[in-house]
Design a protein around this motif. Structure first.
Motif, PDB file in Angstrom:
ATOM      1  N   TRP A 172       0.830  -1.208   0.000  1.00  0.00           N
ATOM      2  CA  TRP A 172       0.000   0.000   0.000  1.00  0.00           C
ATOM      3  C   TRP A 172       0.865   1.260   0.000  1.00  0.00           C
ATOM      4  O   TRP A 172       0.647   2.184  -0.775  1.00  0.00           O
ATOM      5  CB  TRP A 172      -0.923  -0.048   1.213  1.00  0.00           C
ATOM      6  N   GLU A 173       1.853   1.299   0.868  1.00  0.00           N
ATOM      7  CA  GLU A 173       2.739   2.460   0.985  1.00  0.00           C
ATOM      8  C   GLU A 173       3.569   2.659  -0.289  1.00  0.00           C
ATOM      9  O   GLU A 173       3.747   3.782  -0.766  1.00  0.00           O
ATOM     10  CB  GLU A 173       3.653   2.272   2.204  1.00  0.00           C
ATOM     11  N   MET A 174       4.068   1.561  -0.852  1.00  0.00           N
ATOM     12  CA  MET A 174       4.895   1.658  -2.063  1.00  0.00           C
ATOM     13  C   MET A 174       4.058   2.096  -3.269  1.00  0.00           C
ATOM     14  O   MET A 174       4.541   2.845  -4.125  1.00  0.00           O
ATOM     15  CB  MET A 174       5.600   0.331  -2.339  1.00  0.00           C
ATOM     16  N   ALA A 175       2.805   1.672  -3.338  1.00  0.00           N
ATOM     17  CA  ALA A 175       1.931   2.114  -4.425  1.00  0.00           C
ATOM     18  C   ALA A 175       1.727   3.626  -4.341  1.00  0.00           C
ATOM     19  O   ALA A 175       1.784   4.326  -5.363  1.00  0.00           O
ATOM     20  CB  ALA A 175       0.596   1.379  -4.372  1.00  0.00           C
TER      21      ALA A 175
ATOM     22  N   SER B 138       3.228   9.129  -6.361  1.00  0.00           N
ATOM     23  CA  SER B 138       3.830  10.451  -6.112  1.00  0.00           C
ATOM     24  C   SER B 138       5.043  10.689  -6.994  1.00  0.00           C
ATOM     25  O   SER B 138       5.223  11.777  -7.552  1.00  0.00           O
ATOM     26  CB  SER B 138       4.243  10.584  -4.642  1.00  0.00           C
ATOM     27  N   LEU B 139       5.885   9.680  -7.125  1.00  0.00           N
ATOM     28  CA  LEU B 139       7.072   9.818  -7.974  1.00  0.00           C
ATOM     29  C   LEU B 139       6.687  10.001  -9.436  1.00  0.00           C
ATOM     30  O   LEU B 139       7.291  10.808 -10.150  1.00  0.00           O
ATOM     31  CB  LEU B 139       7.988   8.595  -7.813  1.00  0.00           C
ATOM     32  N   ALA B 140       5.667   9.266  -9.884  1.00  0.00           N
ATOM     33  CA  ALA B 140       5.216   9.387 -11.274  1.00  0.00           C
ATOM     34  C   ALA B 140       4.665  10.789 -11.539  1.00  0.00           C
ATOM     35  O   ALA B 140       4.918  11.374 -12.595  1.00  0.00           O
ATOM     36  CB  ALA B 140       4.168   8.324 -11.583  1.00  0.00           C
ATOM     37  N   GLU B 141       3.923  11.339 -10.558  1.00  0.00           N
ATOM     38  CA  GLU B 141       3.398  12.701 -10.717  1.00  0.00           C
ATOM     39  C   GLU B 141       4.527  13.722 -10.783  1.00  0.00           C
ATOM     40  O   GLU B 141       4.455  14.686 -11.541  1.00  0.00           O
ATOM     41  CB  GLU B 141       2.467  13.044  -9.558  1.00  0.00           C
ATOM     42  N   ALA B 142       5.562  13.520 -10.008  1.00  0.00           N
ATOM     43  CA  ALA B 142       6.661  14.481  -9.936  1.00  0.00           C
ATOM     44  C   ALA B 142       7.655  14.325 -11.079  1.00  0.00           C
ATOM     45  O   ALA B 142       8.177  15.321 -11.591  1.00  0.00           O
ATOM     46  CB  ALA B 142       7.389  14.344  -8.604  1.00  0.00           C
ATOM     47  N   PHE B 143       7.925  13.077 -11.501  1.00  0.00           N
ATOM     48  CA  PHE B 143       9.018  12.834 -12.459  1.00  0.00           C
ATOM     49  C   PHE B 143       8.597  12.089 -13.716  1.00  0.00           C
ATOM     50  O   PHE B 143       9.436  11.759 -14.549  1.00  0.00           O
ATOM     51  CB  PHE B 143      10.134  12.030 -11.774  1.00  0.00           C
ATOM     52  N   GLY B 144       7.332  11.791 -13.860  1.00  0.00           N
ATOM     53  CA  GLY B 144       6.907  10.981 -14.997  1.00  0.00           C
ATOM     54  C   GLY B 144       7.211   9.518 -14.691  1.00  0.00           C
ATOM     55  O   GLY B 144       7.419   9.134 -13.537  1.00  0.00           O
ATOM     56  N   ASP B 145       7.255   8.721 -15.735  1.00  0.00           N
ATOM     57  CA  ASP B 145       7.470   7.287 -15.539  1.00  0.00           C
ATOM     58  C   ASP B 145       8.933   6.892 -15.506  1.00  0.00           C
ATOM     59  O   ASP B 145       9.262   5.715 -15.400  1.00  0.00           O
ATOM     60  CB  ASP B 145       6.751   6.495 -16.641  1.00  0.00           C
ATOM     61  N   ASP B 146       9.841   7.868 -15.591  1.00  0.00           N
ATOM     62  CA  ASP B 146      11.265   7.569 -15.680  1.00  0.00           C
ATOM     63  C   ASP B 146      11.942   7.728 -14.312  1.00  0.00           C
ATOM     64  O   ASP B 146      12.617   8.710 -14.045  1.00  0.00           O
ATOM     65  CB  ASP B 146      11.923   8.495 -16.704  1.00  0.00           C
ATOM     66  N   PHE B 147      11.726   6.753 -13.434  1.00  0.00           N
ATOM     67  CA  PHE B 147      12.385   6.757 -12.129  1.00  0.00           C
ATOM     68  C   PHE B 147      12.645   5.305 -11.736  1.00  0.00           C
ATOM     69  O   PHE B 147      11.904   4.405 -12.124  1.00  0.00           O
ATOM     70  CB  PHE B 147      11.548   7.479 -11.060  1.00  0.00           C
ATOM     71  N   PRO B 148      13.720   5.078 -10.992  1.00  0.00           N
ATOM     72  CA  PRO B 148      14.006   3.698 -10.564  1.00  0.00           C
ATOM     73  C   PRO B 148      12.988   3.230  -9.534  1.00  0.00           C
ATOM     74  O   PRO B 148      12.369   4.038  -8.843  1.00  0.00           O
ATOM     75  CB  PRO B 148      15.406   3.795  -9.952  1.00  0.00           C
TER      76      PRO B 148
ATOM     77  N   ASP C 112      10.314  -0.307   7.828  1.00  0.00           N
ATOM     78  CA  ASP C 112      10.677   0.277   9.122  1.00  0.00           C
ATOM     79  C   ASP C 112       9.485   1.007   9.741  1.00  0.00           C
ATOM     80  O   ASP C 112       9.258   0.918  10.950  1.00  0.00           O
ATOM     81  CB  ASP C 112      11.851   1.250   8.971  1.00  0.00           C
ATOM     82  N   SER C 113       8.733   1.723   8.925  1.00  0.00           N
ATOM     83  CA  SER C 113       7.565   2.450   9.423  1.00  0.00           C
ATOM     84  C   SER C 113       6.511   1.497   9.950  1.00  0.00           C
ATOM     85  O   SER C 113       5.889   1.758  10.987  1.00  0.00           O
ATOM     86  CB  SER C 113       6.972   3.326   8.321  1.00  0.00           C
ATOM     87  N   TRP C 114       6.293   0.379   9.253  1.00  0.00           N
ATOM     88  CA  TRP C 114       5.318  -0.599   9.723  1.00  0.00           C
ATOM     89  C   TRP C 114       5.744  -1.161  11.076  1.00  0.00           C
ATOM     90  O   TRP C 114       4.954  -1.238  12.015  1.00  0.00           O
ATOM     91  CB  TRP C 114       5.139  -1.745   8.715  1.00  0.00           C
ATOM     92  N   ARG C 115       7.027  -1.532  11.181  1.00  0.00           N
ATOM     93  CA  ARG C 115       7.532  -2.089  12.450  1.00  0.00           C
ATOM     94  C   ARG C 115       7.409  -1.070  13.584  1.00  0.00           C
ATOM     95  O   ARG C 115       7.031  -1.414  14.700  1.00  0.00           O
ATOM     96  CB  ARG C 115       8.966  -2.557  12.283  1.00  0.00           C
ATOM     97  N   ALA C 116       7.740   0.180  13.294  1.00  0.00           N
ATOM     98  CA  ALA C 116       7.647   1.230  14.316  1.00  0.00           C
ATOM     99  C   ALA C 116       6.208   1.407  14.785  1.00  0.00           C
ATOM    100  O   ALA C 116       5.963   1.644  15.973  1.00  0.00           O
ATOM    101  CB  ALA C 116       8.205   2.546  13.771  1.00  0.00           C
TER     102      ALA C 116
END
Length: 174
Positions: A44-47, A52-62, A71-75
């Motif tokens: 869910w978080e990665m989606a 957000s990355l696609a909105e900011a940089f288009g589809d060209d991001f690793p 880490d956030s889930w564990r915390a």
């Protein structure tokens, strides 16, 4: 903090006292993470991150790494019961208090307190045995701030020739 020979024990007491008084920053627990399993939350978080990355940089991001989401889930699963669990529950923000200082080091080290060097005590106070009120005044006029965020220091305050207290100070958070 009343003086005691064991500075580590004094620091632990200062951390516990700050926790007991509520003298710290508290991040609201991520309730979404608490309602999901780890894999579900990470997906869910990665989606959301990919959108957000696609909105900011288009589809060209690793493809982003999922370690922060994990880490956030564990915390989010940590039940806060004291200073150490508070830090475990807010791994990216800290507590913005003495709670962030987890040990004593001989010289400045991130996340630790270290003694103010004797030459600095002599320069600022004219003595290696300053009184508590002189230390408080030096801290308020920022005469002892020659270190960065996430570093702490301490000075033993004296009443004449006798150690009276240990003064912890420093900066964590913003």
């Amino acid at each position: 903090m009343p003086y005691q020979h064991d500075v580590e024990a004094a620091l632990e007491q200062a951390r516990q006292d700050a926790y007991d008084r509520g003298d710290y920053y508290r991040v609201s627990p991520d309730m979404q993470a608490r309602t999901m399993g780890e894999e579900e939350y990470v997906a869910w978080e990665m989606a959301a991150l990919r959108r957000s990355l696609a909105e900011a940089f288009g589809d060209d991001f690793p493809d982003p790494d999922d370690s922060m989401a994990r880490d956030s889930w564990r915390a989010a699963q940590v039940e806060v019961t004291g200073p150490d669990s508070l830090l475990d529950a807010q791994i990216y923000s800290g507590a913005h208090s003495v709670i962030d200082m987890t040990g004593v080091a001989p010289s400045p080290e991130m996340g630790m307190v270290a003694p103010v060097p004797h030459d600095v005590l002599e320069e600022v106070f004219g003595t290696g045995r300053p009184a508590a009120d002189a230390i408080a005044a030096a801290i308020s006029r920022r005469s002892l701030e020659d270190f960065g965020r996430w570093y702490g220091a301490y000075v033993v305050a004296y009443d004449g020739e006798h150690p009276e207290s240990i003064v912890f100070f420093g900066h964590s958070g913003d």
